[in-house]
Structure formats: structure tokens, C-alpha cells
Scaffold this motif. Structure first.
Motif: not given
Length: 153
Positions: A1-2, A4-5, A8-9, A12, A33, A41
Motif C-alpha cells: 500500500m502506498h 499516502l493511502d 488516509a486509511l 479514517k 510498500q 486491512h
């Protein structure tokens, strides 16, 4: 997973967790990564439950199994954790999966379901030279454990 992603997760699922905290940074690394074992997740959403305290423990040893025994012997509070996300950092050279398997068997033997709960219990591994490592030439095995504890009433 990047990265930034991943950020964000995490935001959230846990909007009040500070991005500059050690726990946040290690969760981004865990989801990062270059992981050799895919992370589900759903484990993160279980881990970031309501009313939790977190602790990061970093260990280095001659083997992954040595790191596991250090965790059990030197951090008995890990037995009271509601869940654990962890990642291993491989020493320079090819990954020796049989050593990872031995460490995970030791983890399972030491942290029994009755005392631990396994909610969640997930791990991954990173090779040296990936985005998640600072020391690309180390010959030490490393374990970074992120533990979740019940905040209580």
C-alpha cells in the motif's frame, strides 16, 4: 500500500490518532510498500478499536525467534494485549522463510489464545533496502510489535 493511502486509511479508522505519533508512523510502516506478506486491512480496523491504548516495542536479535522470546521474556504486558500487529525486518541477503516460520510458531506457543485473544494478530516482513528500512546493511534480525490494550472504564 502506498504510504499516502496507508495514512488516509489510518486517519479514517482512527481520526484522533496524531500523525506524528510513534504508533501512527509504525502503522504506516506495517501497511507499507514492499511487504513480503500481504496484510488484510480488516486487521487494521479490528486493531484500531474503540478505547484502546497502544505501545510500540522494537527488538533486535540473532534470529526472528530470538526477537520473539525477548518480547515474551522482557515485556510480559504483551500477554495482556488485545491485539498485535508486527513486522520483521530481514537481515541483508535472501529471506530465510523457515526462520520466520519458527518465530511465528514460537509466538503462537507463547501467546496462547486464552491469554491473548488474537484480535487481531497479523504480521509481515520487509527485506533490507525497502522503503521501510533505515539501515540497509544490518545483519541483525528485527521485530517491531505494535500492541493494543484495553483502555478500561
Amino acid at each position: 500500500m502506498h504510504p499516502l493511502d496507508a495514512k488516509a486509511l489510518i486517519k479514517k479508522l482512527s481520526p484522533f490518532m496524531e500523525e506524528d505519533s510513534e504508533v501512527f508512523r509504525e502503522l504506516v510502516s506495517f501497511l507499507g510498500q514492499g511487504a513480503k506478506v500481504d496484510v488484510h486491512h480488516g486487521d487494521l480496523s479490528k486493531f484500531l478499536g474503540h478505547r484502546r491504548l497502544y505501545r510500540v516495542i522494537r527488538l533486535k536479535g540473532e534470529s526472528y525467534k530470538d526477537c520473539v522470546y525477548q518480547l515474551v521474556d522482557n515485556y510480559p504486558e504483551s500477554m495482556d494485549a488485545l491485539g498485535m500487529l508486527r513486522y520483521y525486518k530481514a537481515p541483508a541477503g535472501p529471506v530465510r522463510w523457515e526462520e520466520v516460520e519458527a518465530a511465528e510458531i514460537a509466538m503462537g506457543n507463547e501467546l496462547t489464545m486464552a491469554s491473548y485473544g488474537w484480535m487481531p494478530d497479523a504480521w509481515t516482513l520487509f527485506e533490507r533496502g525497502g522503503d521501510n528500512t533505515q539501515d540497509n546493511e544490518s545483519d541483525e534480525h528485527e521485530l517491531v510489535a505494535i500492541l493494543a490494550f484495553d483502555l478500561g472504564e
